[in-house]
Design a protein around this motif. Structure first.
Motif, PDB file in Angstrom:
ATOM      1  N   SER A  31     -44.302  69.023  54.964  1.00  0.00           N
ATOM      2  CA  SER A  31     -43.502  69.971  54.192  1.00  0.00           C
ATOM      3  C   SER A  31     -42.047  69.870  54.597  1.00  0.00           C
ATOM      4  O   SER A  31     -41.715  69.564  55.752  1.00  0.00           O
ATOM      5  N   PHE A  32     -41.183  70.181  53.638  1.00  0.00           N
ATOM      6  CA  PHE A  32     -39.742  70.286  53.886  1.00  0.00           C
ATOM      7  C   PHE A  32     -39.469  71.406  54.891  1.00  0.00           C
ATOM      8  O   PHE A  32     -38.482  71.403  55.594  1.00  0.00           O
ATOM      9  N   GLU A  36     -43.724  76.302  57.427  1.00  0.00           N
ATOM     10  CA  GLU A  36     -44.892  76.277  56.534  1.00  0.00           C
ATOM     11  C   GLU A  36     -46.025  75.462  57.189  1.00  0.00           C
ATOM     12  O   GLU A  36     -47.196  75.854  57.176  1.00  0.00           O
ATOM     13  N   PRO A  79     -42.014  71.298  43.810  1.00  0.00           N
ATOM     14  CA  PRO A  79     -41.565  71.769  42.501  1.00  0.00           C
ATOM     15  C   PRO A  79     -40.306  71.033  42.053  1.00  0.00           C
ATOM     16  O   PRO A  79     -39.556  70.515  42.890  1.00  0.00           O
ATOM     17  N   ILE A 103     -47.093  63.938  41.503  1.00  0.00           N
ATOM     18  CA  ILE A 103     -48.052  64.856  40.887  1.00  0.00           C
ATOM     19  C   ILE A 103     -47.372  66.186  40.516  1.00  0.00           C
ATOM     20  O   ILE A 103     -48.032  67.151  40.190  1.00  0.00           O
ATOM     21  N   SER A 135     -55.509  70.584  35.561  1.00  0.00           N
ATOM     22  CA  SER A 135     -56.012  70.622  36.943  1.00  0.00           C
ATOM     23  C   SER A 135     -55.414  71.798  37.701  1.00  0.00           C
ATOM     24  O   SER A 135     -54.314  71.688  38.228  1.00  0.00           O
ATOM     25  N   ARG A 252     -49.669  80.438  36.622  1.00  0.00           N
ATOM     26  CA  ARG A 252     -48.552  81.347  36.960  1.00  0.00           C
ATOM     27  C   ARG A 252     -47.645  81.525  35.759  1.00  0.00           C
ATOM     28  O   ARG A 252     -47.010  82.553  35.604  1.00  0.00           O
ATOM     29  N   GLU A 278     -42.712  77.025  36.825  1.00  0.00           N
ATOM     30  CA  GLU A 278     -41.983  75.862  36.277  1.00  0.00           C
ATOM     31  C   GLU A 278     -41.562  76.096  34.831  1.00  0.00           C
ATOM     32  O   GLU A 278     -40.520  75.617  34.389  1.00  0.00           O
TER      33      GLU A 278
HETATM   34  N1  LIG Z   1     -50.674  74.717  41.273  1.00  0.00           N
HETATM   35  C1  LIG Z   1     -51.300  73.915  40.438  1.00  0.00           C
HETATM   36  O1  LIG Z   1     -52.458  74.156  40.073  1.00  0.00           O
HETATM   37  C2  LIG Z   1     -50.635  72.677  39.934  1.00  0.00           C
HETATM   38  C3  LIG Z   1     -51.397  71.741  39.268  1.00  0.00           C
HETATM   39  C4  LIG Z   1     -50.796  70.592  38.804  1.00  0.00           C
HETATM   40  C5  LIG Z   1     -49.443  70.375  39.020  1.00  0.00           C
HETATM   41  N2  LIG Z   1     -48.699  71.320  39.668  1.00  0.00           N
HETATM   42  C6  LIG Z   1     -47.272  71.017  39.872  1.00  0.00           C
HETATM   43  O2  LIG Z   1     -47.096  70.617  41.226  1.00  0.00           O
HETATM   44  C7  LIG Z   1     -45.808  71.030  41.689  1.00  0.00           C
HETATM   45  C8  LIG Z   1     -45.974  71.858  42.948  1.00  0.00           C
HETATM   46  O3  LIG Z   1     -46.728  72.977  42.582  1.00  0.00           O
HETATM   47  P1  LIG Z   1     -47.409  73.930  43.644  1.00  0.00           P
HETATM   48  O4  LIG Z   1     -48.368  74.755  42.872  1.00  0.00           O
HETATM   49  O5  LIG Z   1     -47.934  73.171  44.808  1.00  0.00           O
HETATM   50  O6  LIG Z   1     -46.149  74.806  44.082  1.00  0.00           O
HETATM   51  P2  LIG Z   1     -46.038  75.792  45.329  1.00  0.00           P
HETATM   52  O7  LIG Z   1     -45.003  76.744  44.968  1.00  0.00           O
HETATM   53  O8  LIG Z   1     -47.385  76.272  45.706  1.00  0.00           O
HETATM   54  O9  LIG Z   1     -45.573  74.856  46.526  1.00  0.00           O
HETATM   55  C9  LIG Z   1     -44.645  73.912  46.476  1.00  0.00           C
HETATM   56  C10 LIG Z   1     -44.355  73.367  47.874  1.00  0.00           C
HETATM   57  O10 LIG Z   1     -43.189  72.588  47.712  1.00  0.00           O
HETATM   58  C11 LIG Z   1     -42.287  72.886  48.728  1.00  0.00           C
HETATM   59  N3  LIG Z   1     -41.074  73.470  48.164  1.00  0.00           N
HETATM   60  C12 LIG Z   1     -40.938  74.621  47.475  1.00  0.00           C
HETATM   61  N4  LIG Z   1     -39.652  74.804  47.107  1.00  0.00           N
HETATM   62  C13 LIG Z   1     -38.980  73.751  47.596  1.00  0.00           C
HETATM   63  C14 LIG Z   1     -37.640  73.355  47.561  1.00  0.00           C
HETATM   64  N5  LIG Z   1     -36.696  74.083  46.928  1.00  0.00           N
HETATM   65  N6  LIG Z   1     -37.295  72.208  48.180  1.00  0.00           N
HETATM   66  C15 LIG Z   1     -38.216  71.458  48.799  1.00  0.00           C
HETATM   67  N7  LIG Z   1     -39.516  71.770  48.863  1.00  0.00           N
HETATM   68  C16 LIG Z   1     -39.886  72.897  48.259  1.00  0.00           C
HETATM   69  C17 LIG Z   1     -42.933  73.783  49.699  1.00  0.00           C
HETATM   70  O11 LIG Z   1     -43.495  72.981  50.703  1.00  0.00           O
HETATM   71  C18 LIG Z   1     -44.046  74.436  48.901  1.00  0.00           C
HETATM   72  O12 LIG Z   1     -45.139  74.681  49.674  1.00  0.00           O
HETATM   73  C19 LIG Z   1     -45.153  71.795  40.537  1.00  0.00           C
HETATM   74  O13 LIG Z   1     -44.308  70.930  39.833  1.00  0.00           O
HETATM   75  C20 LIG Z   1     -46.343  72.204  39.666  1.00  0.00           C
HETATM   76  O14 LIG Z   1     -45.996  72.354  38.302  1.00  0.00           O
HETATM   77  C21 LIG Z   1     -49.274  72.447  40.155  1.00  0.00           C
END
Ligand SMILES: NC(=O)c1ccc[n+]([C@@H]2O[C@H](COP(=O)([O-])OP(=O)(O)OC[C@H]3O[C@@H](n4cnc5c(N)ncnc54)[C@H](O)[C@@H]3O)[C@@H](O)[C@H]2O)c1
Length: 335
Positions: A31-32, A36, A79, A103, A135, A252, A278
């Motif tokens: 993670s960044f 976390e 994201p 992804i 998914s 969400r 998003e």
């Molecule tokens: N949640 C789902 O079911 C799902 C499914 C398919 C695709 N996605 C996509 O995957 C991506 C991530 O989604 P998620 O649900 O894991 O999001 P999330 O908010 O749960 O987590 C994202 C992670 O990215 C990192 N992050 C957050 N903000 C950041 C920033 N400004 N700079 C750097 N790192 C940062 C952090 O480590 C955080 O844990 C999104 O684009 C989402 O659309 C999500």
């Protein structure tokens, strides 16, 4: 078994890490934000987003970018708002043989780039693919049967990801239409927000069916104008992802929409959901893209007006219903 490193340990990054680790791969999850990683190391579980699902032992949680050394696959799950920052942090550290798999979904504000365009601009990976489709993290983490698409300009790269990542719970199809997959994955979040707004306002199944069907037509119209293939929007990354996002409480985007439909402002709704929505940022990017490409996007524009201009959803929907009369399929012939 493959060595997989993953950037981003939110809901989706963690779920895919768990799925790949269960299939026997060696996974490193980065993670960044070191804090976390500390919490996940302590709990061996993502208590907030995937409660009750224990990380398998073959997931190593790390805040060190040494995890990029020798990895065969680098999976990016941050994201859209953090994508460029994360890619800049790892510039020069990704080996030429590593297959980079994005992804994440969404469009970058300002540039209006797809995530693959951001990644290519910063990292120039030799081997690159995008994996998306219907998914939810919560379901993939529970090994619920799921089907997605892996797209690449190089079909051999797509086939390698399919060969490695596919397992009895996670089916993967290949595609060469990365633009179509990414526009579908990003734009459906805007339609899902709108579906939530309609649900929150108490409108029924008729409204949602109309919104989803006209929504996919609109997504395809914009995507095709920007270089995608129309047929991709009938597949898992188009209609498939739209169905899952518009109908599920896991979404969400839909949850934020429901709150807006109930009378909360967009800002209040996003604060209440307290996770990345998003569809909110994508609505602005899609609105700008429509203007730039001169493509008619009535639903996206309506969403923009509600989310960014404070328009009343009821008035906006009334306006959509009163648009000039149309033939249903005329835009499918627009190229
Ligand atoms: N949640 C789902 O079911 C799902 C499914 C398919 C695709 N996605 C996509 O995957 C991506 C991530 O989604 P998620 O649900 O894991 O999001 P999330 O908010 O749960 O987590 C994202 C992670 O990215 C990192 N992050 C957050 N903000 C950041 C920033 N400004 N700079 C750097 N790192 C940062 C952090 O480590 C955080 O844990 C999104 O684009 C989402 O659309 C999500």
């Amino acid at each position: 078994m493959a060595k997989v490193s993953m950037l981003g340990c939110g809901g989706w990054g963690s779920a895919v890490a768990i799925m790949l680790a269960r299939a026997g791969h060696d996974v490193k999850l980065w993670s960044f934000f070191p804090e976390e990683i500390e919490v996940l190391k302590r709990d061996r579980e993502h208590k907030k987003l995937l409660p009750g699902i224990v990380f398998p032992e073959n997931i190593e949680l790390t805040d060190s970018l040494d995890c990029l050394d020798g990895c065969e696959f680098l999976v990016i799950a941050v994201p859209s708002v953090g994508m460029r920052k994360v890619c800049e942090k790892i510039r020069g550290l990704v080996g030429g043989d590593t297959i980079v798999v994005n992804i994440s979904k969404g469009l970058e504000q300002g540039t209006l780039y797809r995530m693959s365009e951001v990644i290519k601009e910063v990292l120039s990976p030799k081997k690159f693919a995008v994996l998306c489709g219907p998914s939810h993290a919560e379901e993939v983490a529970r090994s619920v049967p799921t089907a997605c698409v892996v797209s690449s300009d190089d079909i051999e790269v797509a086939k390698t990801v399919q060969e490695t990542f596919m397992n009895p719970h996670f089916r993967l199809y290949t595609s060469d239409d990365m633009a179509g997959a990414e526009y579908g994955a990003a734009l459906k979040n805007v339609i899902a927000l709108c579906a939530g707004i309609c649900d929150g306002m108490g409108y029924g199944d008729n409204t949602k069916a109309a919104l989803m069907t006209r929504g996919i037509a609109e997504m395809a119209r914009l995507g095709v104008a920007l270089g995608a293939k129309v047929e991709t929007f009938s597949g898992l990354t188009g209609i498939g992802d739209l169905i899952v996002t518009c109908t599920s409480m896991h979404s969400r985007n839909r949850r934020a929409g429901i709150l807006i439909g109930q009378g909360y402002s967009a800002k209040e709704a996003i604060e209440k959901v307290n996770m990345v929505v998003e569809g909110y940022t994508t609505a602005k990017a899609a609105y700008d893209l429509g203007k730039k490409a001169d493509v008619e996007l009535p639903i996206t524009n309506a969403a923009y007006n509600v989310l960014y201009e404070g328009a009343d959803p009821k008035v906006v929907i009334d306006d959509l219903m009163r648009r000039p009369k149309k033939h249903e399929v005329e835009e499918l012939y627009l190229k």
